[in-house]
Each structure stands twice: as C-alpha cells, then as structure tokens.
Design an enzyme around this catalytic site. Sequence first.
Site, PDB file in Angstrom:
ATOM      1  N   LYS A 154       0.876  -1.171   0.000  1.00  0.00           N
ATOM      2  CA  LYS A 154       0.000   0.000   0.000  1.00  0.00           C
ATOM      3  C   LYS A 154       0.911   1.218   0.000  1.00  0.00           C
ATOM      4  CE  LYS A 154      -2.915   2.994   2.690  1.00  0.00           C
ATOM      5  NZ  LYS A 154      -2.114   4.137   2.263  1.00  0.00           N
ATOM      6  N   GLY A 200       5.514   3.819  10.622  1.00  0.00           N
ATOM      7  CA  GLY A 200       4.694   5.029  10.655  1.00  0.00           C
ATOM      8  C   GLY A 200       4.335   5.390  12.080  1.00  0.00           C
ATOM      9  N   SER A 201       3.125   5.905  12.256  1.00  0.00           N
ATOM     10  CA  SER A 201       2.739   6.441  13.570  1.00  0.00           C
ATOM     11  C   SER A 201       2.349   5.319  14.535  1.00  0.00           C
ATOM     12  CB  SER A 201       1.556   7.391  13.411  1.00  0.00           C
ATOM     13  OG  SER A 201       0.420   6.652  12.989  1.00  0.00           O
ATOM     14  N   ARG A 202       2.385   5.658  15.799  1.00  0.00           N
ATOM     15  CA  ARG A 202       1.975   4.713  16.837  1.00  0.00           C
ATOM     16  C   ARG A 202       0.499   4.352  16.661  1.00  0.00           C
ATOM     17  NH1 ARG A 202       4.030   5.794  22.857  1.00  0.00           N
ATOM     18  NH2 ARG A 202       2.789   4.367  24.053  1.00  0.00           N
ATOM     19  N   GLY A 217      -1.348   4.444  13.943  1.00  0.00           N
ATOM     20  CA  GLY A 217      -1.528   3.614  12.739  1.00  0.00           C
ATOM     21  C   GLY A 217      -1.059   2.185  12.982  1.00  0.00           C
ATOM     22  N   GLY A 218       0.098   2.047  13.601  1.00  0.00           N
ATOM     23  CA  GLY A 218       0.652   0.711  13.869  1.00  0.00           C
ATOM     24  C   GLY A 218      -0.260  -0.085  14.797  1.00  0.00           C
ATOM     25  N   GLU A 243       6.900  -0.669  13.007  1.00  0.00           N
ATOM     26  CA  GLU A 243       7.901   0.177  13.650  1.00  0.00           C
ATOM     27  C   GLU A 243       7.242   1.524  13.848  1.00  0.00           C
ATOM     28  OE1 GLU A 243      11.470   1.323  11.385  1.00  0.00           O
ATOM     29  OE2 GLU A 243      11.179   2.954  12.807  1.00  0.00           O
ATOM     30  N   CYS A 268      13.307   7.893  12.541  1.00  0.00           N
ATOM     31  CA  CYS A 268      12.816   7.155  13.719  1.00  0.00           C
ATOM     32  C   CYS A 268      13.897   7.059  14.783  1.00  0.00           C
ATOM     33  CB  CYS A 268      12.330   5.777  13.306  1.00  0.00           C
ATOM     34  SG  CYS A 268      13.256   5.084  11.965  1.00  0.00           S
ATOM     35  N   GLU A 319       6.766  11.046  21.632  1.00  0.00           N
ATOM     36  CA  GLU A 319       7.612  11.319  20.472  1.00  0.00           C
ATOM     37  C   GLU A 319       7.106  12.580  19.775  1.00  0.00           C
ATOM     38  OE1 GLU A 319       9.177   9.021  16.442  1.00  0.00           O
ATOM     39  OE2 GLU A 319       7.070   8.843  16.951  1.00  0.00           O
TER      40      GLU A 319
HETATM   41  P1  NAP Z   1       0.762   7.090   9.515  1.00  0.00           P
HETATM   42  O1  NAP Z   1      -0.289   8.114   9.690  1.00  0.00           O
HETATM   43  O2  NAP Z   1       0.850   6.043  10.544  1.00  0.00           O
HETATM   44  O3  NAP Z   1       0.511   6.412   8.081  1.00  0.00           O
HETATM   45  C1  NAP Z   1       1.306   5.341   7.616  1.00  0.00           C
HETATM   46  C2  NAP Z   1       0.462   4.403   6.781  1.00  0.00           C
HETATM   47  O4  NAP Z   1      -0.479   3.717   7.619  1.00  0.00           O
HETATM   48  C3  NAP Z   1      -0.364   5.104   5.728  1.00  0.00           C
HETATM   49  O5  NAP Z   1      -0.426   4.286   4.588  1.00  0.00           O
HETATM   50  C4  NAP Z   1      -1.717   5.225   6.377  1.00  0.00           C
HETATM   51  O6  NAP Z   1      -2.722   5.291   5.415  1.00  0.00           O
HETATM   52  C5  NAP Z   1      -1.804   3.965   7.182  1.00  0.00           C
HETATM   53  N1  NAP Z   1      -2.646   4.133   8.366  1.00  0.00           N
HETATM   54  C6  NAP Z   1      -2.486   5.057   9.338  1.00  0.00           C
HETATM   55  N2  NAP Z   1      -3.447   4.917  10.276  1.00  0.00           N
HETATM   56  C7  NAP Z   1      -4.220   3.883   9.882  1.00  0.00           C
HETATM   57  C8  NAP Z   1      -5.382   3.270  10.430  1.00  0.00           C
HETATM   58  N3  NAP Z   1      -5.942   3.692  11.572  1.00  0.00           N
HETATM   59  N4  NAP Z   1      -5.928   2.248   9.760  1.00  0.00           N
HETATM   60  C9  NAP Z   1      -5.384   1.811   8.609  1.00  0.00           C
HETATM   61  N5  NAP Z   1      -4.294   2.356   8.044  1.00  0.00           N
HETATM   62  C10 NAP Z   1      -3.707   3.385   8.668  1.00  0.00           C
HETATM   63  O7  NAP Z   1       2.192   7.730   9.414  1.00  0.00           O
HETATM   64  P2  NAP Z   1       2.769   8.942   8.539  1.00  0.00           P
HETATM   65  O8  NAP Z   1       1.764   9.407   7.564  1.00  0.00           O
HETATM   66  O9  NAP Z   1       4.018   8.465   8.005  1.00  0.00           O
HETATM   67  O10 NAP Z   1       3.138  10.083   9.541  1.00  0.00           O
HETATM   68  C11 NAP Z   1       2.355  10.503  10.596  1.00  0.00           C
HETATM   69  C12 NAP Z   1       3.151  10.463  11.892  1.00  0.00           C
HETATM   70  O11 NAP Z   1       3.776   9.169  12.036  1.00  0.00           O
HETATM   71  C13 NAP Z   1       4.324  11.407  11.990  1.00  0.00           C
HETATM   72  O12 NAP Z   1       3.954  12.689  12.371  1.00  0.00           O
HETATM   73  C14 NAP Z   1       5.188  10.721  13.016  1.00  0.00           C
HETATM   74  O13 NAP Z   1       4.742  11.048  14.297  1.00  0.00           O
HETATM   75  C15 NAP Z   1       4.963   9.264  12.790  1.00  0.00           C
HETATM   76  N6  NAP Z   1       6.054   8.594  12.055  1.00  0.00           N
HETATM   77  C16 NAP Z   1       6.948   7.878  12.783  1.00  0.00           C
HETATM   78  C17 NAP Z   1       7.971   7.212  12.133  1.00  0.00           C
HETATM   79  C18 NAP Z   1       8.941   6.408  12.913  1.00  0.00           C
HETATM   80  O14 NAP Z   1       9.784   5.792  12.297  1.00  0.00           O
HETATM   81  N7  NAP Z   1       8.869   6.337  14.212  1.00  0.00           N
HETATM   82  C19 NAP Z   1       8.112   7.274  10.751  1.00  0.00           C
HETATM   83  C20 NAP Z   1       7.168   8.013  10.026  1.00  0.00           C
HETATM   84  C21 NAP Z   1       6.141   8.653  10.701  1.00  0.00           C
HETATM   85  P3  NAP Z   1      -3.486   6.687   5.099  1.00  0.00           P
HETATM   86  O15 NAP Z   1      -2.467   7.759   5.158  1.00  0.00           O
HETATM   87  O16 NAP Z   1      -4.020   6.462   3.758  1.00  0.00           O
HETATM   88  O17 NAP Z   1      -4.508   6.763   6.163  1.00  0.00           O
END
Ligand code: NAP
Length: 523
Positions: free
Chosen positions: A184, A241-243, A245-246, A265, A302, A391
């Site tokens: 995805k 990605g985000s906590r 989302g994970g 992660e 990260c 974070e």
């Molecule tokens: P994200 O919002 O977690 O999105 C990453 C992926 O997961 C996207 O494809 C998103 O799809 C999907 N997703 C997120 N929430 C979901 C849910 N509830 N159900 C199903 N799929 C879901 O992360 P991001 O867009 O990269 O960045 C947002 C925040 O993540 C940042 O501000 C940061 O805090 C954190 N982040 C942390 C790291 C790390 O390595 N620790 C790396 C990157 C980002 P959609 O966008 O289509 O919803």
Amino acid sequence: MTLTGKMLIGQQSLSGNREAIRAINPATHAALEPAYLGGNSEHVAHACALAWTAFDTYRETSLEARATFLETIGTQIEALGDELIDRAVAETGLPRARIQGERGRTCGQLRTFARTVRAGEWLDVRVDTAQPERQPLPRPDLRQRHIALGPVAVFGASNFPLAFSVAGGDTASALAAGCPVVVKAHGAHPGTSELVGRAVAQAVKACGLPEGVFSLLYGSGREVGIALVTDPRIKAVGFTGSRAGGIALTQAAQARPEPIPVYAEMSSINPVYLFPAALEARAEALAQGFVASLTQGAGQFCTNPGLVIAIQGAALDRFTRTISEHLPGCAAQTMLTPGIHSAYDEGVRALSKHARVAATGQAAEGPNQGQAHVFVTQAQDFLSNAHLQAEVFGSASLMVACADADEVRRVSEHLEGQLTATLHLDAADLASAKALLPVLERKAGRLLVNGWPTGVEVSDAMVHGGPFPATSDSRSTSVGTAAIYRFLRPVCYQDFPDALLPGALQHGNPLLLRRLLDGQREA
Ligand code: NAP
C-alpha cells in the site's frame, strides 16, 4: 516514463474509483500531477488472489533465481535515473543528495538480500538422522527447514520514500524469504511509488516469475489498508509510521479469524546518555554532534535523538550553552507533509507547556518549515509528566537534568521501549555505564557508544527494533539481513523418502548448505 496514476495489480495497470490521492510538493504547496484514484476492497482482493496463486511457485524458486530477481529490481530502479530522483525530491522536499543516497541504500539493500538468499543460512537446515536401534524407542529421521509465511502486506513509510517504501527493507526481506508482496503506497509520494513499482513489476516479468509476486495499491489506510491486513491470503504485515496507525493495524490483524504477525515500527525517542567524565572532557564537541544529529533531515528519522539524559552541574551547563550558541544557526527545513509539519508544531507547543525552551533554530516563512527546538526539564518533572515522554517527530529534543546516578537510573526505568540508546562515555565512566546496561538492554534494540543514533547500517548484525512502542514485536529487526526471519517459519519433515524431500533437506545436501547435522555444525 509517463506517470499513469494507476495501481499495479500483477502486470496490469488499473485505475481506482475512490477519492484521488495527489502528491503535494511540501516546499511550495503545489499539487503534482497525476491524480491517483484510490483503490477499494475489490482491488485488494484481486491483488491478494494473484499473490496467493503465485505463492507456492515463488517460494520454491531456486536460491539463484530469487537472488537474481532481487538484483534485477535494483538494476531496474537504477535505470529510472534522474526521473526517480526528481520526482522523489518534488514529493518529499528532501534534499537531492539525501534522495540519491537513499536510492543507493535501497539498491544496496536488495543486493545484500540477494547475497543472503544465495548463502542459504536462513533456511536453518537441521538434520537429526534416524537411530533405529535406539532404546527404549527408535528415533525417526527428522529434517527441518524454514519456509516463507505467505503473501505479505507492506505499508510504505512517509519518511523514507525509497528505503522504507515500495522496494524498501520490508519488501526486500519478504521477497528474499519467498513471500509475494502487496504494497500500500504512502499517499505522500505516489509518483515515486509508481516509478519504483513499475521497476519491480518489470523485474518480475524479466525474471519469468508469476505476476502475483508483486502488486502496488493506492488508497486510504482505513479502506485499502484494513482490507489488506484482514484479507485471509495475507500472512504477515510490515509497517513503518505512527503509533496510532501501527496499533490500529496490529489490532485488525489480531481480530482476524486467523490472526497474523504485524511488524510495525512506530515510536521511539532514542535516549542519549552523557556520562560525567565524557561530559566534563568534551561538553562543547558533544553539543555540536548532538545538534548535527538532531537537525539532520529535519529530524524526520525514527532514530532521531529526542531525549538527552545527564547529571546536572557545570559540565551540563556548558553543553546547554553550546547548544544555545549553535542551534540558532540551523536553518528551518521543509518537512515531509503538511500533516507531519502540523503534528510537529503541535508536539512542540505541548512540550513548551511542560518544559523550558533551551534553544531554537531559525524560523522560516515558507510552507511546512520545521524549526528546531531543544527543551530542558528536571528529572522529577519528567518522571511525573507523561507529556514529556511523547515522540515529537522532527527536530525537537528534551534534555533531562538528573541529581545523581540513581535518578538517571529511575528516569531510564521509566522509559518506554526504544529503537536505540546512546552512551557517551570515557574510561572513568565505564563502571556507571556497566551498572546502567541491564536497564538499557531491556529498553532498546540497539545500544551505541560515542556515536549518534541517526544513520542505520544495513548489515548482518544490525537491529532496528525494540520493545513496544518502538515496534510491535521486539523479537525482530526491520533493517539488516536478519529482517528475513520475520517472514519465515520452520517446518519439520519426519521419515520422508529422499525423493519427496525439498532440495535443502535431501540426504546428499545438493545445495551445499551448512547444516546442523546430528548436533554438529557442518564446515
Ligand atoms: P501514519 O499516519 O501512521 O501512516 C502510515 C500508513 O499507515 C499510511 O499508509 C496510512 O494510510 C496507514 N494508516 C495510518 N493509520 C491507519 C489506520 N488507523 N488504519 C489503517 N491504516 C492506517 O504515518 P505517517 O503518515 O508516516 O506520519 C504521521 C506520523 O507518524 C508522523 O507525524 C510521526 O509522528 C509518525 N512517524 C513515525 C515514524 C517512525 O519511524 N517512528 C516514521 C514516520 C512517521 P493513510 O495515510 O491512507 O490513512
């Protein structure tokens, strides 16, 4: 190559019918063509059906064929040339040199996994030969190897458009293990994803593999992402990605009739310890190294050093003073997306309410400009205030001043799971570092001395993982060749005739593997 705005389901290009995803240049706010119409659950089912059909053939490809496939993907990505670099720069606002470096890392990673596949150690072949005369019971002939788990869903990351996205570490390790992959794409860089996706699809074709080995989908996480994680043909998930989302994806995977592993992660603040002798000897140099690590890539790593822990006193004051001299010279940097930028600003505002600002970088007028921030607090406040542990993704860090070594230990025990913990020390600090080590081993996946956590080597010994919330499963790594083990499981064959055994387990050892044979490792 003209970007089409279409998904890749096997070798077919297909348009979605949901809301369009359109990349935005974060440096200018300009929308980039083309629009990518989001997919729906039928597209997910189509890709998963193809992946499932491909699975049994793909997982039994020879080690050589699979290694060549991984190398071909690398060659195809390199053949995209500047078009890939230009698009990734436009979609992320990351500097050109960083994207070029990331392309090198991505292709190098694929080649490293090719080497791993060829070596075959990951098959972990164990043979216990039959002992028909054993008393009181004979021992059967037992042979174990690892096989691929099944099709894997990979979620591209926002902060590494190449190295943790369509053909990044999760995809490379899953393909190396013998798992078809359905990606995805991250909505922040759909064009980069299409270019890389086409390179992978081209490699599938050139290597004569079943088309379902790779598909690339666009769409919302809540529709396409959840449909993917809950499709019965998907057997594991890789995510960065985000906590939130994970956790959402992990819960969806656990709620399935057949739960599956999710390797997510998520969140880490990567504590950096400044031990007294090191701080006394080189407070100024440490401060400069810290500022460089904190501000690299607008802090969107990260492994960004989000926490500094030290005993208060004159040496720590020198460290803080040097930061306040150097940070104001650091320019604001374009952050990856408007969402990440506003989450950063919000995180900084929250920290400002609970801690004192020690120094800030330069502010800037343009869109999505992240201004570096360093905050200071006392250990007692840190221990009693959950806001101070969150974070803040970007160039923000919190210094925690402790009264003594006991307080350093209490603060350490209070931390959540981390990807890294960094120790700056001199010879005179060894005893206190040794005393703290058992705590840090429990907390983090990688412990490093006299360096900075940003910069993660892709190698055999690397661990990019750690206890929750750093990852959802601390037993694995998402970087380095050990990442392959996330997508494998052991199978034992008892009393099989040679003709029915897979090559890796046959009596004559035709693959020349270093087996564990009757308790002894073969040379
Ligand atoms: P994200 O919002 O977690 O999105 C990453 C992926 O997961 C996207 O494809 C998103 O799809 C999907 N997703 C997120 N929430 C979901 C849910 N509830 N159900 C199903 N799929 C879901 O992360 P991001 O867009 O990269 O960045 C947002 C925040 O993540 C940042 O501000 C940061 O805090 C954190 N982040 C942390 C790291 C790390 O390595 N620790 C790396 C990157 C980002 P959609 O966008 O289509 O919803």
